[in-house]
Design an enzyme around this catalytic site. Structure first.
Site, PDB file in Angstrom:
ATOM      1  CE  LYS A  51     -14.638  69.384  38.765  1.00 34.22           C
ATOM      2  NZ  LYS A  51     -13.139  69.216  38.288  1.00 34.22           N
ATOM      3  CE1 TYR A 103      -6.398  66.561  42.305  1.00 32.23           C
ATOM      4  CE2 TYR A 103      -5.735  66.090  44.474  1.00 32.23           C
ATOM      5  CZ  TYR A 103      -6.509  66.375  43.431  1.00 32.23           C
ATOM      6  OH  TYR A 103      -7.825  66.611  44.061  1.00 32.23           O
ATOM      7  N   GLY A 140      -1.035  66.071  37.782  1.00 29.47           N
ATOM      8  CA  GLY A 140      -2.213  67.013  38.035  1.00 29.47           C
ATOM      9  C   GLY A 140      -1.944  68.141  39.196  1.00 29.47           C
TER      10      GLY A 140
HETATM   11  P1  NAP Z   1     -15.363  61.120  36.074  1.00 25.07           P
HETATM   12  O1  NAP Z   1     -16.393  62.004  35.369  1.00 25.07           O
HETATM   13  O2  NAP Z   1     -15.686  60.422  37.337  1.00 25.07           O
HETATM   14  O3  NAP Z   1     -14.545  60.244  35.192  1.00 25.07           O
HETATM   15  C1  NAP Z   1     -14.081  60.469  33.777  1.00 25.07           C
HETATM   16  C2  NAP Z   1     -14.228  59.451  32.789  1.00 25.07           C
HETATM   17  O4  NAP Z   1     -13.059  58.466  33.214  1.00 25.07           O
HETATM   18  C3  NAP Z   1     -15.400  58.722  32.636  1.00 25.07           C
HETATM   19  O5  NAP Z   1     -16.238  59.415  32.013  1.00 25.07           O
HETATM   20  C4  NAP Z   1     -15.046  57.457  32.238  1.00 25.07           C
HETATM   21  O6  NAP Z   1     -15.314  57.549  30.618  1.00 25.07           O
HETATM   22  C5  NAP Z   1     -13.810  57.342  32.676  1.00 25.07           C
HETATM   23  N1  NAP Z   1     -13.629  56.130  33.652  1.00 25.07           N
HETATM   24  C6  NAP Z   1     -14.188  56.179  34.883  1.00 25.07           C
HETATM   25  N2  NAP Z   1     -13.858  55.072  35.522  1.00 25.07           N
HETATM   26  C7  NAP Z   1     -13.247  54.348  34.828  1.00 25.07           C
HETATM   27  C8  NAP Z   1     -12.436  53.028  34.664  1.00 25.07           C
HETATM   28  N3  NAP Z   1     -12.786  52.230  36.002  1.00 25.07           N
HETATM   29  N4  NAP Z   1     -11.713  52.592  33.616  1.00 25.07           N
HETATM   30  C9  NAP Z   1     -11.625  53.547  32.583  1.00 25.07           C
HETATM   31  N5  NAP Z   1     -12.277  54.667  32.253  1.00 25.07           N
HETATM   32  C10 NAP Z   1     -13.038  55.082  33.558  1.00 25.07           C
HETATM   33  O7  NAP Z   1     -14.378  62.285  36.517  1.00 25.07           O
HETATM   34  P2  NAP Z   1     -13.632  63.749  35.913  1.00 25.07           P
HETATM   35  O8  NAP Z   1     -14.291  64.773  36.786  1.00 25.07           O
HETATM   36  O9  NAP Z   1     -13.682  63.690  34.675  1.00 25.07           O
HETATM   37  O10 NAP Z   1     -12.078  63.540  36.415  1.00 25.07           O
HETATM   38  C11 NAP Z   1     -11.131  62.767  35.800  1.00 25.07           C
HETATM   39  C12 NAP Z   1     -10.063  62.748  36.802  1.00 25.07           C
HETATM   40  O11 NAP Z   1      -9.271  63.920  36.481  1.00 25.07           O
HETATM   41  C13 NAP Z   1     -10.115  62.459  38.348  1.00 25.07           C
HETATM   42  O12 NAP Z   1      -9.056  61.702  38.463  1.00 25.07           O
HETATM   43  C14 NAP Z   1      -9.908  63.772  38.930  1.00 25.07           C
HETATM   44  O13 NAP Z   1      -9.547  63.848  40.342  1.00 25.07           O
HETATM   45  C15 NAP Z   1      -8.993  64.351  37.748  1.00 25.07           C
HETATM   46  N6  NAP Z   1      -9.023  65.895  37.942  1.00 25.07           N
HETATM   47  C16 NAP Z   1      -7.865  66.607  38.256  1.00 25.07           C
HETATM   48  C17 NAP Z   1      -7.918  68.054  38.243  1.00 25.07           C
HETATM   49  C18 NAP Z   1      -6.487  68.936  38.641  1.00 25.07           C
HETATM   50  O14 NAP Z   1      -6.826  69.898  38.864  1.00 25.07           O
HETATM   51  N7  NAP Z   1      -5.643  68.224  38.553  1.00 25.07           N
HETATM   52  C19 NAP Z   1      -8.959  68.618  37.702  1.00 25.07           C
HETATM   53  C20 NAP Z   1      -9.957  67.942  37.436  1.00 25.07           C
HETATM   54  C21 NAP Z   1     -10.204  66.540  37.499  1.00 25.07           C
HETATM   55  P3  NAP Z   1     -15.727  56.572  29.743  1.00 25.07           P
HETATM   56  O15 NAP Z   1     -17.129  55.982  30.290  1.00 25.07           O
HETATM   57  O16 NAP Z   1     -15.906  57.008  28.501  1.00 25.07           O
HETATM   58  O17 NAP Z   1     -14.596  55.475  29.718  1.00 25.07           O
END
Ligand code: NAP
Length: 247
Positions: free
Chosen positions: A65, A209, A230
């Protein structure tokens, strides 16, 4: 020749997007296909464009993204401000990046959150989804304070999970999980929060979700808090992408 739409990401497996859009093409009698394009590296985006000149739109998922942005010809104002793209539209040979996660989250939250001015919001995680959540809370809601919880606490508006453990969660009116913690198959995991300190008026929104109810949401529900997963956001961002593509 049928128009092509698709999803790019690293590991796609069974994707919601493919079944959602194929079903929509079928019911609306549109001659188009939707393909999953798995990529080991975002550099492959260039050859994808060359290989599929009939490509009209793409959804973008983890982990591209943010890294897709330098490959695009222009960005919508929202995508530019957030710094993340989850939807690409192809027009007159140009690839334009959009962020429809913003619309999905904004409309899904508005349906369940009784917006009262003031109060504190907490966003777990600092990735692309967390940035879209921040944008929505800043532009469409009136919180006094919005804080990120992160494992790395270098920024001013960021708090560590240890600090949160000491201070408790009583002050928050909204907590949004924008981390993958608790997502299938790691369904036994939960963000490191002391959920016993939640105010029962606090809405807990998990962007995950799958599963439908994460461990975080189940615990918050037990504390008497309203919860949201979600799925509704996912459907709303897909509907918004459909409009952006002008299908
Ligand atoms: P990402 O970049 O992989 O991770 C987001 C943040 O989560 C990281 O920057 C990190 O922040 C934290 N993180 C990652 N692994 C972790 C762990 N083991 N323990 C604690 N914190 C952790 O993912 P993303 O694209 O932002 O998406 C995040 C979530 O939202 C996913 O589950 C995705 O499926 C969901 N999502 C859902 C929708 C929807 O339409 N429902 C849309 C977009 C995303 P820090 O390093 O600062 O701790």
């Amino acid at each position: 020749m049928a128009t092509v739409y698709g999803l790019i990401g690293k590991k796609l497996g069974h994707s919601f997007s493919k079944s959602f859009f194929q079903e929509k093409f079928h019911t609306e009698h549109i001659d188009a296909t939707f393909e999953n394009f798995e990529m080991d590296d975002i550099q492959a985006f260039q050859s994808l464009r060359a290989l599929h000149p009939q490509l009209r739109g793409l959804s973008v998922t983890i982990p591209y993204k943010e890294s897709i942005m330098p490959f695009l010809d222009a960005l919508s104002p929202n995508a530019q401000a957030i710094g993340a793209v989850n939807c690409v539209a192809f027009r007159d040979g140009l690839a334009i990046g959009h962020n429809t996660d913003v619309i999905g989250f904004r409309d899904s939250l508005a349906e369940v959150y009784e917006a009262e001015p003031g109060g504190k919001a907490l966003i777990l995680g600092t990735g692309g989804a967390a940035k879209a959540v921040l944008f929505v809370l800043q532009h469409y809601f009136e919180f006094d304070e919005i804080t990120f919880a992160s494992r790395q606490t270098s920024a001013a508006d960021t708090i560590s999970y240890e600090q949160l453990g000491q201070q408790g969660l009583l002050d928050y009116r909204l907590i949004v999980n924008a981390t993958p913690v608790g997502m299938f198959p790691e369904v036994d995991q939960c963000p490191a929060l002391d959920l016993a300190t939640l105010d029962p008026r606090c809405l807990v929104f998990d962007l995950i979700y799958n599963p439908e109810e994460t461990k975080l949401l189940a615990s918050a529900r037990t504390q008497g808090c309203p919860t949201r997963n979600g799925l509704d956001m996912l459907i709303r961002q897909a509907e918004a992408s459909w409009k952006v593509w002008g299908v």
